[in-house]
Design an enzyme around this catalytic site. Structure first.
Site, PDB file in Angstrom:
ATOM      1  N   SER A  57       0.841  -1.197   0.000  1.00 28.43           N
ATOM      2  CA  SER A  57       0.000   0.000   0.000  1.00 28.43           C
ATOM      3  C   SER A  57       0.873   1.243   0.000  1.00 28.43           C
ATOM      4  O   SER A  57       2.074   1.190   0.269  1.00 28.43           O
ATOM      5  CB  SER A  57      -0.888   0.010   1.250  1.00 28.43           C
ATOM      6  OG  SER A  57      -0.081   0.296   2.377  1.00 28.43           O
ATOM      7  N   LYS A  58       0.214   2.365  -0.281  1.00 27.30           N
ATOM      8  CA  LYS A  58       0.886   3.659  -0.251  1.00 27.30           C
ATOM      9  C   LYS A  58       1.537   3.862   1.124  1.00 27.30           C
ATOM     10  O   LYS A  58       2.639   4.379   1.241  1.00 27.30           O
ATOM     11  CB  LYS A  58      -0.183   4.726  -0.510  1.00 27.30           C
ATOM     12  CG  LYS A  58       0.353   6.117  -0.626  1.00 27.30           C
ATOM     13  CD  LYS A  58      -0.785   7.096  -0.808  1.00 27.30           C
ATOM     14  CE  LYS A  58      -0.967   7.863   0.474  1.00 27.30           C
ATOM     15  NZ  LYS A  58      -1.997   8.824   0.543  1.00 27.30           N
ATOM     16  N   ARG A  59       0.837   3.432   2.142  1.00 27.73           N
ATOM     17  CA  ARG A  59       1.335   3.608   3.507  1.00 27.73           C
ATOM     18  C   ARG A  59       2.628   2.821   3.757  1.00 27.73           C
ATOM     19  O   ARG A  59       3.508   3.264   4.474  1.00 27.73           O
ATOM     20  CB  ARG A  59       0.259   3.235   4.535  1.00 27.73           C
ATOM     21  CG  ARG A  59       0.098   4.340   5.554  1.00 27.73           C
ATOM     22  CD  ARG A  59      -1.131   4.192   6.418  1.00 27.73           C
ATOM     23  NE  ARG A  59      -2.370   4.208   5.651  1.00 27.73           N
ATOM     24  CZ  ARG A  59      -3.323   3.294   5.783  1.00 27.73           C
ATOM     25  NH1 ARG A  59      -3.197   2.280   6.607  1.00 27.73           N
ATOM     26  NH2 ARG A  59      -4.437   3.388   5.075  1.00 27.73           N
TER      27      ARG A  59
END
Ligand code: GLU
Length: 506
Positions: free
Chosen positions: A261-263
């Site tokens: 994910s982006k995170r």
């Protein structure tokens, strides 16, 4: 299907930055289309107005352009099936939803948001499905007159698919083989919303049909939606017209634990988006591979290898080679772990392989940002040639080669102070005089003269090399020291030696 001209589509919803998984979907679509002399369509799936994000569509096209993956048909360059933006096709979809209602495959649902909230409170994990639809307000529970009355009175409604209670839907996925789904597990998805807009499920099927899509590559996360789509194909157009599905494996976190994910990128310090994305709502920017200093050739190559290989062990592929060698059969079923070190390895390989002229212009802005003006392109190219082996991403060139363009600000005299003596001091003082007189200024001659001088002074060249490097570079890094002297020239070389000698005497 086999004889039909290949038509594939990338169908993003413009809701934010383009995740590298999205670009890989574009890439596989593109490779397949080019290999089969087919058509690559980009269709913008923007029917969910609540998720619309300003600038996201333009950003997607910018990313595709950076990667060199040019669509044949799209909202930007048009095509025979225009418009390619679903919000501009709104009027097309309703008739199909109505057809489904007429045939008994879908129904009107009049439940108010409050009524649905009440259901959610009353029934844990409430889903609008074959078990609960009988307790809701819809054309299956109301009598026909009441339905007509509501419609005539413009009561808000949605149209939902009536998922069969217990049927097996089978699909042949080009990557996964035969996949079976039980229809009872899926809820009665909304097909047409109260605002008259179709949902993704209806629009994707209608548009894939109208745009004559033959193969649909998309991420594995869409697999659970496949039974709904297959049923819609069956009910509306016939399964023989349905595109062949290929659900691409997920791109996983570096430790293999779930989808990247982006995170994860923010947490672990690497980019996940293709290019910088600034969220217009928060103003926060998420870094992209482009801005981190990746070459598009390397980015595309790295993506192709996330879930595919040609079986030969080869890892470096140009886009042209990928077009020739790509095969669906060799796409893995399992998820592909993302490894940022490996991504940088790809970039490093491409930096070595490409002529510097091809990426020099991309390096320049990084120098400018660091306050270094590049007046002479030929000189920049020479420096890049010397440095490319040592650089993984474009900003490395600035960090590691600023000394080619300006005198080092800090000289690490501490590294040489311990072994410094008057013999060395004398040697370098004489070296300055010799350099002033040197007739041929190239690395080979400089090295030869230096070694001869060391022998005359009865000093080991090895002991003199580190001081010379510290003088010219400022620290213990950089390419071959005589290549550096040759490149920066006589004046700068002498200036830097003198400067350090003064520091050593102080
Ligand atoms: N609009 C969907 C998305 O945002 C496309 C899924 C599909 O390709 O069917 O990913």
């Amino acid at each position: 299907m086999e004889n039909k001209k290949v038509r594939v589509r990338f169908a993003p919803s413009p809701t934010g930055g383009l995740h590298l998984g999205g670009v890989r979907t574009v890439l596989f679509n593109y490779l397949f289309a080019r290999q089969h002399k087919g058509t690559f369509v980009v269709r913008i799936e923007d029917t969910d107005q609540t998720r619309f994000v300003e600038g996201a569509e333009q950003y997607i096209f910018d990313c595709l352009q950076w990667c060199g993956l040019k669509p044949d048909e799209s909202p930007v360059n048009g095509g025979p099936f225009a418009p390619y933006r679903q919000s501009e096709r709104k009027d097309i979809y309703k008739q199909y939803a109505l057809q489904l209602v007429e045939k008994g495959y879908a129904y009107y649902a009049f439940d108010t948001p409050e009524a649905l909230d009440a259901q959610r409170k009353a029934i844990p994990n409430f889903q609008y499905n074959h078990q609960t639809r009988r307790q809701c307000t819809n054309s299956l529970t109301l009598n026909p007159e009441a339905v007509l009355e509501k419609l005539a009175g413009n009561a808000p409604y949605v149209i939902r698919i009536k998922m069969p209670e217990n049927e097996t839907v089978t699909c042949h996925d080009l990557i996964r083989g035969t996949v079976e789904f039980n229809t009872g597990l899926s809820d009665d998805k909304v097909l047409l919303k109260a605002d008259g807009m179709p949902t993704y499920h209806l629009a994707v099927v209608v548009d894939d049909y109208l745009m004559q899509i033959t193969h649909a590559f998309r991420g594995e996360e869409w697999l659970p939606s496949a039974p709904v789509h297959i049923l819609l194909w069956k009910y509306l157009f016939g399964l023989d017209k349905m595109p062949q599905w290929a659900h691409l494996p997920l791109i996983l976190k570096p430790d293999g634990n779930g989808k990247l994910s982006k995170r994860d990128g923010e947490r672990l310090g690497f980019p996940v988006f293709a290019m910088d994305w600034t969220d217009p709502a928060t103003g926060n920017t998420t870094t992209g591979f482009k801005e981190r200093g990746f070459l598009p050739e390397a980015f595309v190559n790295m993506l192709a290898m996330l879930g595919w290989n040609d079986g030969s062990g080869q890892e470096i592929f140009s886009l042209q080679e990928l077009i020739e060698k790509f095969s669906i059969e060799r796409i893995h079923k399992g998820g592909a772990k993302f490894d940022y070190e490996k991504a940088k390895w790809f970039n490093h390989s491409w930096l070595q392989q490409l002529p510097v002229q091809q990426y020099a212009d991309k390096v320049k802005p990084y120098f400018v940002k660091a306050g270094i003006t590049i007046a002479d392109d030929a000189y920049l190219h020479k420096v890049m040639e010397l440095m490319k082996e040592r650089c993984q991403v474009l900003p490395d060139f600035v960090e590691q080669s600023a000394f080619f363009f300006k005198h080092p600000e800090h000289i690490d005299t501490a590294s040489i102070a311990g072994k410094w003596n008057s013999a060395k001091q004398q040697f370098f003082a004489e070296l300055i005089r010799n350099l002033e007189l040197a007739t041929i200024w190239n690395a080979e001659n400089l090295e030869k003269d230096f070694k001869e001088m060391a022998a005359a002074h009865q000093l080991k060249p090895g002991e003199l090399m580190l001081p010379l490097r510290i003088m010219l570079v400022g620290g213990k890094f950089g390419p071959h020291v005589f290549d550096i002297a040759a490149a920066i020239g006589r004046e700068a070389t002498i200036h830097r030696i003198k400067h350090t000698l003064q520091l050593m005497q102080a």
